[in-house]
Scaffold this motif. Structure first.
Motif, PDB file in Angstrom:
ATOM      1  N   HIS A 126     -18.091   3.480  -9.910  1.00 62.70           N
ATOM      2  CA  HIS A 126     -17.630   2.212  -9.343  1.00 62.70           C
ATOM      3  C   HIS A 126     -16.552   2.455  -8.296  1.00 62.70           C
ATOM      4  O   HIS A 126     -15.764   3.385  -8.412  1.00 62.70           O
ATOM      5  CB  HIS A 126     -17.055   1.304 -10.427  1.00 62.70           C
ATOM      6  N   ARG A 127     -16.512   1.604  -7.300  1.00 58.18           N
ATOM      7  CA  ARG A 127     -15.449   1.585  -6.298  1.00 58.18           C
ATOM      8  C   ARG A 127     -14.408   0.583  -6.784  1.00 58.18           C
ATOM      9  O   ARG A 127     -14.753  -0.458  -7.330  1.00 58.18           O
ATOM     10  CB  ARG A 127     -16.008   1.136  -4.954  1.00 58.18           C
ATOM     11  N   ALA A 128     -13.140   0.874  -6.587  1.00 59.93           N
ATOM     12  CA  ALA A 128     -12.078  -0.026  -7.023  1.00 59.93           C
ATOM     13  C   ALA A 128     -11.165  -0.346  -5.846  1.00 59.93           C
ATOM     14  O   ALA A 128     -11.001   0.479  -4.941  1.00 59.93           O
ATOM     15  CB  ALA A 128     -11.273   0.619  -8.144  1.00 59.93           C
ATOM     16  N   PHE A 129     -10.604  -1.544  -5.868  1.00 60.08           N
ATOM     17  CA  PHE A 129      -9.588  -1.879  -4.867  1.00 60.08           C
ATOM     18  C   PHE A 129      -8.541  -2.779  -5.494  1.00 60.08           C
ATOM     19  O   PHE A 129      -8.793  -3.441  -6.499  1.00 60.08           O
ATOM     20  CB  PHE A 129     -10.216  -2.522  -3.626  1.00 60.08           C
ATOM     21  N   ALA A 130      -7.360  -2.774  -4.885  1.00 57.16           N
ATOM     22  CA  ALA A 130      -6.258  -3.625  -5.334  1.00 57.16           C
ATOM     23  C   ALA A 130      -5.635  -4.268  -4.109  1.00 57.16           C
ATOM     24  O   ALA A 130      -5.351  -3.579  -3.124  1.00 57.16           O
ATOM     25  CB  ALA A 130      -5.217  -2.806  -6.083  1.00 57.16           C
ATOM     26  N   PHE A 131      -5.441  -5.562  -4.149  1.00 57.34           N
ATOM     27  CA  PHE A 131      -4.738  -6.279  -3.086  1.00 57.34           C
ATOM     28  C   PHE A 131      -3.330  -6.571  -3.592  1.00 57.34           C
ATOM     29  O   PHE A 131      -3.163  -7.169  -4.649  1.00 57.34           O
ATOM     30  CB  PHE A 131      -5.463  -7.582  -2.736  1.00 57.34           C
ATOM     31  N   VAL A 132      -2.309  -6.132  -2.852  1.00 52.35           N
ATOM     32  CA  VAL A 132      -0.920  -6.271  -3.282  1.00 52.35           C
ATOM     33  C   VAL A 132      -0.326  -7.557  -2.706  1.00 52.35           C
ATOM     34  O   VAL A 132      -0.285  -7.739  -1.490  1.00 52.35           O
ATOM     35  CB  VAL A 132      -0.083  -5.052  -2.838  1.00 52.35           C
ATOM     36  N   LEU A 133       0.106  -8.440  -3.595  1.00 53.19           N
ATOM     37  CA  LEU A 133       0.712  -9.705  -3.167  1.00 53.19           C
ATOM     38  C   LEU A 133       2.207  -9.588  -2.949  1.00 53.19           C
ATOM     39  O   LEU A 133       2.783 -10.326  -2.159  1.00 53.19           O
ATOM     40  CB  LEU A 133       0.451 -10.788  -4.211  1.00 53.19           C
ATOM     41  N   ASP A 134       2.872  -8.684  -3.677  1.00 54.90           N
ATOM     42  CA  ASP A 134       4.314  -8.539  -3.524  1.00 54.90           C
ATOM     43  C   ASP A 134       4.711  -7.151  -3.982  1.00 54.90           C
ATOM     44  O   ASP A 134       4.061  -6.553  -4.834  1.00 54.90           O
ATOM     45  CB  ASP A 134       5.046  -9.609  -4.355  1.00 54.90           C
ATOM     46  N   GLY A 135       5.779  -6.627  -3.414  1.00 47.89           N
ATOM     47  CA  GLY A 135       6.276  -5.316  -3.791  1.00 47.89           C
ATOM     48  C   GLY A 135       5.580  -4.210  -3.024  1.00 47.89           C
ATOM     49  O   GLY A 135       4.928  -4.444  -2.009  1.00 47.89           O
ATOM     50  N   ARG A 136       5.738  -2.991  -3.516  1.00 48.76           N
ATOM     51  CA  ARG A 136       5.156  -1.792  -2.897  1.00 48.76           C
ATOM     52  C   ARG A 136       4.790  -0.791  -3.985  1.00 48.76           C
ATOM     53  O   ARG A 136       5.398   0.262  -4.125  1.00 48.76           O
ATOM     54  CB  ARG A 136       6.167  -1.183  -1.925  1.00 48.76           C
ATOM     55  N   PRO A 137       3.786  -1.127  -4.801  1.00 50.36           N
ATOM     56  CA  PRO A 137       3.412  -0.215  -5.895  1.00 50.36           C
ATOM     57  C   PRO A 137       2.634   0.994  -5.377  1.00 50.36           C
ATOM     58  O   PRO A 137       2.166   1.013  -4.242  1.00 50.36           O
ATOM     59  CB  PRO A 137       2.521  -1.086  -6.772  1.00 50.36           C
ATOM     60  N   LEU A 138       2.508   1.991  -6.240  1.00 50.75           N
ATOM     61  CA  LEU A 138       1.614   3.108  -5.984  1.00 50.75           C
ATOM     62  C   LEU A 138       0.250   2.723  -6.543  1.00 50.75           C
ATOM     63  O   LEU A 138       0.144   2.328  -7.702  1.00 50.75           O
ATOM     64  CB  LEU A 138       2.097   4.378  -6.679  1.00 50.75           C
ATOM     65  N   ILE A 139      -0.770   2.835  -5.728  1.00 52.82           N
ATOM     66  CA  ILE A 139      -2.143   2.597  -6.161  1.00 52.82           C
ATOM     67  C   ILE A 139      -2.879   3.917  -5.940  1.00 52.82           C
ATOM     68  O   ILE A 139      -3.010   4.361  -4.802  1.00 52.82           O
ATOM     69  CB  ILE A 139      -2.829   1.472  -5.340  1.00 52.82           C
ATOM     70  N   GLY A 140      -3.327   4.538  -7.018  1.00 53.86           N
ATOM     71  CA  GLY A 140      -3.967   5.848  -6.882  1.00 53.86           C
ATOM     72  C   GLY A 140      -3.038   6.867  -6.246  1.00 53.86           C
ATOM     73  O   GLY A 140      -3.443   7.647  -5.399  1.00 53.86           O
ATOM     74  N   ASN A 141      -1.741   6.842  -6.601  1.00 54.27           N
ATOM     75  CA  ASN A 141      -0.705   7.755  -6.104  1.00 54.27           C
ATOM     76  C   ASN A 141      -0.361   7.578  -4.626  1.00 54.27           C
ATOM     77  O   ASN A 141       0.258   8.451  -4.034  1.00 54.27           O
ATOM     78  CB  ASN A 141      -1.063   9.218  -6.383  1.00 54.27           C
ATOM     79  N   ARG A 142      -0.770   6.452  -4.014  1.00 50.56           N
ATOM     80  CA  ARG A 142      -0.400   6.163  -2.627  1.00 50.56           C
ATOM     81  C   ARG A 142       0.372   4.855  -2.595  1.00 50.56           C
ATOM     82  O   ARG A 142      -0.062   3.869  -3.198  1.00 50.56           O
ATOM     83  CB  ARG A 142      -1.653   6.031  -1.747  1.00 50.56           C
ATOM     84  N   PRO A 143       1.521   4.799  -1.874  1.00 49.71           N
ATOM     85  CA  PRO A 143       2.242   3.530  -1.773  1.00 49.71           C
ATOM     86  C   PRO A 143       1.429   2.522  -0.972  1.00 49.71           C
ATOM     87  O   PRO A 143       0.816   2.869   0.040  1.00 49.71           O
ATOM     88  CB  PRO A 143       3.537   3.903  -1.051  1.00 49.71           C
ATOM     89  N   VAL A 144       1.391   1.292  -1.451  1.00 50.97           N
ATOM     90  CA  VAL A 144       0.652   0.227  -0.778  1.00 50.97           C
ATOM     91  C   VAL A 144       1.619  -0.927  -0.537  1.00 50.97           C
ATOM     92  O   VAL A 144       2.259  -1.413  -1.469  1.00 50.97           O
ATOM     93  CB  VAL A 144      -0.566  -0.242  -1.615  1.00 50.97           C
ATOM     94  N   GLU A 145       1.706  -1.362   0.709  1.00 54.63           N
ATOM     95  CA  GLU A 145       2.617  -2.431   1.108  1.00 54.63           C
ATOM     96  C   GLU A 145       2.066  -3.804   0.722  1.00 54.63           C
ATOM     97  O   GLU A 145       0.860  -3.966   0.509  1.00 54.63           O
ATOM     98  CB  GLU A 145       2.823  -2.396   2.634  1.00 54.63           C
ATOM     99  N   LYS A 146       2.958  -4.776   0.683  1.00 51.53           N
ATOM    100  CA  LYS A 146       2.579  -6.178   0.458  1.00 51.53           C
ATOM    101  C   LYS A 146       1.516  -6.588   1.487  1.00 51.53           C
ATOM    102  O   LYS A 146       1.588  -6.208   2.650  1.00 51.53           O
ATOM    103  CB  LYS A 146       3.820  -7.058   0.603  1.00 51.53           C
ATOM    104  N   ASP A 147       0.531  -7.373   1.036  1.00 50.12           N
ATOM    105  CA  ASP A 147      -0.567  -7.868   1.872  1.00 50.12           C
ATOM    106  C   ASP A 147      -1.499  -6.760   2.357  1.00 50.12           C
ATOM    107  O   ASP A 147      -2.195  -6.922   3.352  1.00 50.12           O
ATOM    108  CB  ASP A 147      -0.060  -8.679   3.064  1.00 50.12           C
ATOM    109  N   ARG A 148      -1.521  -5.629   1.666  1.00 46.34           N
ATOM    110  CA  ARG A 148      -2.414  -4.522   2.002  1.00 46.34           C
ATOM    111  C   ARG A 148      -3.291  -4.197   0.796  1.00 46.34           C
ATOM    112  O   ARG A 148      -3.049  -4.626  -0.312  1.00 46.34           O
ATOM    113  CB  ARG A 148      -1.620  -3.278   2.409  1.00 46.34           C
TER     114      ARG A 148
END
Length: 187
Positions: A126-148
């Motif tokens: 499966h392919r996975a994705f996460a849309f970040v609404l607030d903050g700057r979490p690590l997704i799959g060990n990469r920082p992801v900015e808000k609205d990304r």
């Protein structure tokens, strides 16, 4: 999914379906054999929504049309320290979401507190994705900015039934005390 403002909608099915999505509500729809769908905001509102369109495999393209209003109050919920998981579709930590599917898809709404990690097991293909609404979490060990969007690709040639973890982690205290991450995967 509605993040703010009401959205009147109308879908033409064998029976007419109308109503409005409120904050946190999810509209889960399978076009299948065909559906007429319309949505619009009230005149002086500016709703914030997130839409995910999944292309069904050729064998499922003409399945029965289905429409589901999944109200926030009816979402299945799993919690652990610093983590709230609203389960829309499939399962998380043994909690099963209310959405009915023609094809396997996992849909979760994650709220992560500061310095917390959440890992969701997914089928390896499966392919996975996460849309970040607030903050700057690590997704799959990469920082992801808000609205990304953060994502992971399927593992090619994975064995049937093999699973992998999709991880989201917050490392620092955001201005807003909760990071909110929306996540879904489709096979």
């Amino acid at each position: 999914m509605d993040f703010g403002g009401a959205i009147p909608k109308r879908c033409q099915l064998p029976r007419k379906t109308t109503g409005a999505l409120g904050l946190g509500d999810v509209q889960w729809m399978t076009a299948g054999r065909g559906i007429i769908h319309r949505e619009l905001a009230f005149r002086n509102e500016h709703p914030h929504t997130l839409q995910l369109w999944v292309d069904l495999p050729a064998s499922d393209k003409l399945v029965e049309t289905r429409y589901q209003d999944l109200r926030q109050a009816g979402h299945a919920v799993h919690t652990e320290p610093g983590v709230k998981v609203q389960v829309i579709s499939a399962a998380a930590a043994g909690v099963v979401g209310p959405a009915l599917n023609h094809h396997p898809i996992t849909g979760l709404i994650l709220t992560l507190g500061p310095d917390t990690t959440y890992a969701q097991l997914l089928p390896a293909d499966h392919r996975a994705f996460a849309f970040v609404l607030d903050g700057r979490p690590l997704i799959g060990n990469r920082p992801v900015e808000k609205d990304r969007i953060g994502w992971s690709d399927p593992i090619a040639g994975g064995d049937e039934g093999r699973q992998r973890a999709f991880r989201a982690h917050t490392r620092w205290r955001p201005a807003d005390p909760d990071h909110v991450v929306r996540r879904a995967s489709a096979g």
